[in-house]
Scaffold this active site. Structure first.
Site, PDB file in Angstrom:
ATOM      1  N   GLN A 110       0.855  -1.201   0.000  1.00  0.00           N
ATOM      2  CA  GLN A 110       0.000   0.000   0.000  1.00  0.00           C
ATOM      3  C   GLN A 110       0.880   1.235   0.000  1.00  0.00           C
ATOM      4  O   GLN A 110       0.375   2.350  -0.091  1.00  0.00           O
ATOM      5  CB  GLN A 110      -0.887   0.000   1.250  1.00  0.00           C
ATOM      6  CG  GLN A 110      -1.819  -1.200   1.329  1.00  0.00           C
ATOM      7  CD  GLN A 110      -2.477  -1.280   2.703  1.00  0.00           C
ATOM      8  OE1 GLN A 110      -3.503  -0.644   2.968  1.00  0.00           O
ATOM      9  NE2 GLN A 110      -1.892  -2.043   3.592  1.00  0.00           N
ATOM     10  N   ASP A 113       6.061   4.902  -1.600  1.00  0.00           N
ATOM     11  CA  ASP A 113       7.421   5.459  -1.523  1.00  0.00           C
ATOM     12  C   ASP A 113       8.472   4.723  -2.359  1.00  0.00           C
ATOM     13  O   ASP A 113       9.593   5.189  -2.511  1.00  0.00           O
ATOM     14  CB  ASP A 113       7.881   5.508  -0.056  1.00  0.00           C
ATOM     15  CG  ASP A 113       7.717   4.150   0.659  1.00  0.00           C
ATOM     16  OD1 ASP A 113       7.954   3.098   0.026  1.00  0.00           O
ATOM     17  OD2 ASP A 113       7.358   4.151   1.854  1.00  0.00           O
ATOM     18  N   HIS A 128      -1.724   1.321  -4.095  1.00  0.00           N
ATOM     19  CA  HIS A 128      -2.137   2.723  -3.963  1.00  0.00           C
ATOM     20  C   HIS A 128      -1.278   3.657  -4.815  1.00  0.00           C
ATOM     21  O   HIS A 128      -1.161   4.849  -4.510  1.00  0.00           O
ATOM     22  CB  HIS A 128      -2.123   3.141  -2.480  1.00  0.00           C
ATOM     23  CG  HIS A 128      -3.153   2.401  -1.659  1.00  0.00           C
ATOM     24  ND1 HIS A 128      -3.145   2.373  -0.281  1.00  0.00           N
ATOM     25  CD2 HIS A 128      -4.231   1.655  -2.041  1.00  0.00           C
ATOM     26  CE1 HIS A 128      -4.182   1.640   0.148  1.00  0.00           C
ATOM     27  NE2 HIS A 128      -4.845   1.187  -0.896  1.00  0.00           N
ATOM     28  N   CYS A 159      -0.174  21.663 -20.994  1.00  0.00           N
ATOM     29  CA  CYS A 159      -1.519  21.916 -21.548  1.00  0.00           C
ATOM     30  C   CYS A 159      -2.340  22.850 -20.663  1.00  0.00           C
ATOM     31  O   CYS A 159      -3.463  23.201 -21.008  1.00  0.00           O
ATOM     32  CB  CYS A 159      -2.263  20.590 -21.765  1.00  0.00           C
ATOM     33  SG  CYS A 159      -3.055  19.938 -20.282  1.00  0.00           S
ATOM     34  N   GLY A 196       2.869  -4.381   9.048  1.00  0.00           N
ATOM     35  CA  GLY A 196       2.903  -2.923   9.202  1.00  0.00           C
ATOM     36  C   GLY A 196       1.724  -2.184   8.609  1.00  0.00           C
ATOM     37  O   GLY A 196       1.887  -1.080   8.109  1.00  0.00           O
ATOM     38  N   ASN A 222       2.932  -6.714  13.297  1.00  0.00           N
ATOM     39  CA  ASN A 222       2.566  -5.308  13.441  1.00  0.00           C
ATOM     40  C   ASN A 222       2.943  -4.815  14.834  1.00  0.00           C
ATOM     41  O   ASN A 222       2.922  -5.588  15.785  1.00  0.00           O
ATOM     42  CB  ASN A 222       1.054  -5.124  13.221  1.00  0.00           C
ATOM     43  CG  ASN A 222       0.714  -3.746  12.694  1.00  0.00           C
ATOM     44  OD1 ASN A 222       1.113  -3.395  11.577  1.00  0.00           O
ATOM     45  ND2 ASN A 222       0.015  -2.943  13.473  1.00  0.00           N
TER      46      ASN A 222
HETATM   47  C1  BJW Z   1       4.406  -0.701  12.626  1.00  0.00           C
HETATM   48  C2  BJW Z   1       5.612  -0.030  12.818  1.00  0.00           C
HETATM   49  C3  BJW Z   1       6.791  -0.806  12.727  1.00  0.00           C
HETATM   50  C4  BJW Z   1       4.020   1.413  12.985  1.00  0.00           C
HETATM   51  N1  BJW Z   1       6.704  -2.111  12.474  1.00  0.00           N
HETATM   52  N2  BJW Z   1       4.338  -1.987  12.386  1.00  0.00           N
HETATM   53  C5  BJW Z   1     -15.453  -1.231   2.721  1.00  0.00           C
HETATM   54  C6  BJW Z   1     -15.870  -0.868   3.983  1.00  0.00           C
HETATM   55  C7  BJW Z   1     -15.744   0.444   4.406  1.00  0.00           C
HETATM   56  C8  BJW Z   1     -15.194   1.420   3.589  1.00  0.00           C
HETATM   57  C9  BJW Z   1     -14.779   1.060   2.338  1.00  0.00           C
HETATM   58  C10 BJW Z   1     -14.906  -0.244   1.924  1.00  0.00           C
HETATM   59  N3  BJW Z   1     -14.413  -0.326   0.670  1.00  0.00           N
HETATM   60  C11 BJW Z   1     -13.958   0.890   0.299  1.00  0.00           C
HETATM   61  C12 BJW Z   1     -14.163   1.759   1.302  1.00  0.00           C
HETATM   62  C13 BJW Z   1     -13.794   3.204   1.294  1.00  0.00           C
HETATM   63  C14 BJW Z   1     -12.312   3.437   1.524  1.00  0.00           C
HETATM   64  C15 BJW Z   1     -11.956   2.880   2.903  1.00  0.00           C
HETATM   65  O1  BJW Z   1     -11.377   1.845   3.080  1.00  0.00           O
HETATM   66  N4  BJW Z   1     -12.258   3.632   3.947  1.00  0.00           N
HETATM   67  C16 BJW Z   1     -11.885   3.197   5.298  1.00  0.00           C
HETATM   68  C17 BJW Z   1     -11.224   4.364   6.023  1.00  0.00           C
HETATM   69  C18 BJW Z   1     -13.075   2.607   6.008  1.00  0.00           C
HETATM   70  N5  BJW Z   1     -11.483   2.834   0.466  1.00  0.00           N
HETATM   71  C19 BJW Z   1     -11.273   3.446  -0.685  1.00  0.00           C
HETATM   72  O2  BJW Z   1     -11.810   4.507  -0.938  1.00  0.00           O
HETATM   73  C20 BJW Z   1     -10.379   2.759  -1.700  1.00  0.00           C
HETATM   74  N6  BJW Z   1     -11.033   2.764  -2.965  1.00  0.00           N
HETATM   75  C21 BJW Z   1     -12.027   1.922  -3.244  1.00  0.00           C
HETATM   76  O3  BJW Z   1     -12.372   1.007  -2.516  1.00  0.00           O
HETATM   77  O4  BJW Z   1     -12.607   2.183  -4.445  1.00  0.00           O
HETATM   78  C22 BJW Z   1     -13.791   1.485  -4.818  1.00  0.00           C
HETATM   79  C23 BJW Z   1     -14.156   1.985  -6.200  1.00  0.00           C
HETATM   80  C24 BJW Z   1     -14.354   1.062  -7.196  1.00  0.00           C
HETATM   81  C25 BJW Z   1     -14.681   1.501  -8.485  1.00  0.00           C
HETATM   82  C26 BJW Z   1     -14.766   2.874  -8.755  1.00  0.00           C
HETATM   83  C27 BJW Z   1     -14.530   3.791  -7.760  1.00  0.00           C
HETATM   84  C28 BJW Z   1     -14.214   3.346  -6.455  1.00  0.00           C
HETATM   85  C29 BJW Z   1      -9.088   3.553  -1.927  1.00  0.00           C
HETATM   86  C30 BJW Z   1      -8.239   3.608  -0.731  1.00  0.00           C
HETATM   87  C31 BJW Z   1      -7.043   4.516  -1.005  1.00  0.00           C
HETATM   88  C32 BJW Z   1      -6.195   4.742   0.236  1.00  0.00           C
HETATM   89  N7  BJW Z   1      -5.256   5.784  -0.025  1.00  0.00           N
HETATM   90  C33 BJW Z   1      -4.299   6.133   1.003  1.00  0.00           C
HETATM   91  C34 BJW Z   1      -3.528   7.396   0.547  1.00  0.00           C
HETATM   92  C35 BJW Z   1      -2.533   7.053  -0.556  1.00  0.00           C
HETATM   93  C36 BJW Z   1      -1.786   8.250  -0.990  1.00  0.00           C
HETATM   94  C37 BJW Z   1      -0.890   8.827   0.061  1.00  0.00           C
HETATM   95  O5  BJW Z   1       0.108   8.181   0.441  1.00  0.00           O
HETATM   96  O6  BJW Z   1      -1.181   9.922   0.525  1.00  0.00           O
HETATM   97  O7  BJW Z   1      -3.406   5.047   1.211  1.00  0.00           O
HETATM   98  S1  BJW Z   1      -5.009   6.379   2.622  1.00  0.00           S
HETATM   99  C38 BJW Z   1      -3.672   5.695   3.503  1.00  0.00           C
HETATM  100  O8  BJW Z   1      -4.120   4.499   4.206  1.00  0.00           O
HETATM  101  C39 BJW Z   1      -2.661   5.207   2.439  1.00  0.00           C
HETATM  102  C40 BJW Z   1      -2.247   3.888   2.992  1.00  0.00           C
HETATM  103  O9  BJW Z   1      -1.713   3.082   1.968  1.00  0.00           O
HETATM  104  C41 BJW Z   1      -3.522   3.363   3.579  1.00  0.00           C
HETATM  105  C42 BJW Z   1      -3.335   2.266   4.577  1.00  0.00           C
HETATM  106  O10 BJW Z   1      -2.604   2.707   5.666  1.00  0.00           O
HETATM  107  P1  BJW Z   1      -1.548   1.754   6.361  1.00  0.00           P
HETATM  108  O11 BJW Z   1      -0.461   1.446   5.428  1.00  0.00           O
HETATM  109  O12 BJW Z   1      -2.244   0.606   6.974  1.00  0.00           O
HETATM  110  O13 BJW Z   1      -0.931   2.721   7.470  1.00  0.00           O
HETATM  111  P2  BJW Z   1      -1.483   3.105   8.920  1.00  0.00           P
HETATM  112  O14 BJW Z   1      -0.820   4.360   9.331  1.00  0.00           O
HETATM  113  O15 BJW Z   1      -2.955   3.101   8.974  1.00  0.00           O
HETATM  114  O16 BJW Z   1      -1.006   1.918   9.840  1.00  0.00           O
HETATM  115  C43 BJW Z   1       0.348   1.665  10.095  1.00  0.00           C
HETATM  116  C44 BJW Z   1       0.434   0.477  11.022  1.00  0.00           C
HETATM  117  O17 BJW Z   1       1.799   0.155  11.195  1.00  0.00           O
HETATM  118  C45 BJW Z   1      -0.140   0.733  12.427  1.00  0.00           C
HETATM  119  O18 BJW Z   1      -1.013  -0.335  12.753  1.00  0.00           O
HETATM  120  C46 BJW Z   1       1.092   0.731  13.338  1.00  0.00           C
HETATM  121  O19 BJW Z   1       0.823   0.102  14.576  1.00  0.00           O
HETATM  122  C47 BJW Z   1       2.062  -0.100  12.555  1.00  0.00           C
HETATM  123  N8  BJW Z   1       3.480   0.221  12.764  1.00  0.00           N
HETATM  124  N9  BJW Z   1       5.422   1.272  13.079  1.00  0.00           N
HETATM  125  C48 BJW Z   1       5.528  -2.697  12.322  1.00  0.00           C
HETATM  126  N10 BJW Z   1       8.053  -0.247  12.922  1.00  0.00           N
HETATM  127 ZN    ZN Z   2      -1.880  18.060 -19.599  1.00  0.00          ZN
END
Ligand code: BJW
Ligand code: ZN
Length: 254
Positions: A110, A113, A128, A159, A196, A222
């Site tokens: 996800q 970087d 992502h 453009c 993670g 995690n």
């Molecule tokens: C450690 C550590 C160490 C710390 N060692 N561990 C079903 C149910 C409900 C909602 C939805 C659903 N389906 C879709 C949705 C809506 C939405 C969603 O999920 N919302 C939720 C909030 C409920 N999803 C979407 O909108 C997705 N799109 C989609 O489903 O489209 C459908 C569609 C179909 C057809 C047409 C149109 C639409 C898209 C999701 C996009 C997410 N984007 C982001 C931003 C990316 C750009 C950017 O970087 O800015 O992605 S949001 C952000 O969260 C980023 C991450 O990849 C993502 C996940 O986060 P991640 O990686 O889990 O990080 P953290 O911070 O949350 O957790 C870190 C963890 O590490 C923690 O637990 C720490 O404890 C741990 N940790 N140090 C090990 N050293």
């Molecule tokens: Zn353009």
């Protein structure tokens, strides 16, 4: 680590040793030890001033393209300075050793970087997108931005259209090739390892459950408990850079 923690690692080592078709899903926690902020922990700089879950939306970009572009440019420059850590390195070794032994390995991330690439992982499935590619919202032209800070905000295409980072925002569909590769790999794997990630953002948050439904063994590494901790076969609480090297090197020694 407690005795229970050690037992869990032993169990995970056995599972990894026995697996033939391995899928790993990573999240921001894997890059945390490279100095990059996660999404759901408190951060510094722009991160502490703005809620990333509100900036990572098409609506935020439409309302304030300058702010969103500045935020991504700031993150781009931080990523440029970051080096892969021991967790990234362990996953690259796992892939190399699996493929050497005729096992299948798929890395789903996800993270935007590209630190997995920098560590030597190949064929990484970027669920992502990436913040290195910027595309024009009008003409669709996309190009890599590896240079210094942008000269002005927001960024514009020749453009005249606005250019945005090639990441997937909330409400946007994941790249179809990435989601297809993920579904194919999850449907056929015999081991699924989540590392993670807070397992809160869908569709990736549902992958462990799907893998389990298809009969795969499941492991989570995690720092903190997550919604999938009770669902997986083995949940190891620890830092990925500390847990993964031992896990990989014991399961598949050189
Ligand atoms: C450690 C550590 C160490 C710390 N060692 N561990 C079903 C149910 C409900 C909602 C939805 C659903 N389906 C879709 C949705 C809506 C939405 C969603 O999920 N919302 C939720 C909030 C409920 N999803 C979407 O909108 C997705 N799109 C989609 O489903 O489209 C459908 C569609 C179909 C057809 C047409 C149109 C639409 C898209 C999701 C996009 C997410 N984007 C982001 C931003 C990316 C750009 C950017 O970087 O800015 O992605 S949001 C952000 O969260 C980023 C991450 O990849 C993502 C996940 O986060 P991640 O990686 O889990 O990080 P953290 O911070 O949350 O957790 C870190 C963890 O590490 C923690 O637990 C720490 O404890 C741990 N940790 N140090 C090990 N050293
Ligand atoms: Zn353009």
């Amino acid at each position: 680590m407690s005795e229970r923690g050690h037992n869990r690692i032993d169990e995970a080592v056995r599972m990894l040793r026995d697996a033939q078709l391995i899928v790993v899903l990573t999240g921001a926690g894997v890059s945390a030890e490279s100095g990059l902020d996660t999404f759901r922990d408190s951060g510094e700089g722009l991160w502490s001033k703005y809620d990333p879950t509100r900036l990572a939306t098409p609506e935020a970009f439409q309302a304030d393209p300058e702010l969103v572009t500045r935020w991504y440019d700031w993150r781009r420059l931080r990523c440029a300075e970051a080096e892969p850590n021991a967790g990234h390195g362990a996953l690259a070794r796992l892939q190399e050793r699996c493929e050497h032994a005729g096992r299948e390995f798929t890395l789903l991330t996800q993270n935007v970087d590209r630190l997995h690439h920098a560590a030597g992982s190949r064929d990484v499935v970027e669920l992502h997108g990436t913040l290195w590619e910027w595309r024009c919202v009008r003409c669709g032209e996309s190009k890599e931005e590896r240079g210094p800070a942008f000269e002005g905000y927001p960024l514009r295409c020749a453009c005249g259209g606005l250019r945005r980072p090639g990441v997937v925002w909330f409400g946007e569909a994941l790249p179809s090739d990435a989601i297809e590769r993920a579904q194919q790999a999850i449907g056929s794997c015999d081991l699924f390892l989540s590392v993670g990630t807070s397992a809160m953002v869908y569709p990736a948050a549902g992958f462990a459950r799907t893998a389990r439904q298809h009969g795969a063994a499941t492991i989570e590494v995690n720092r903190d408990p997550t919604p999938i901790s009770a669902l997986v076969d083995v949940s190891i609480q620890g830092r990925s850079g500390e847990v993964l090297p031992g896990l990989v090197d014991r399961a598949l020694p050189e």
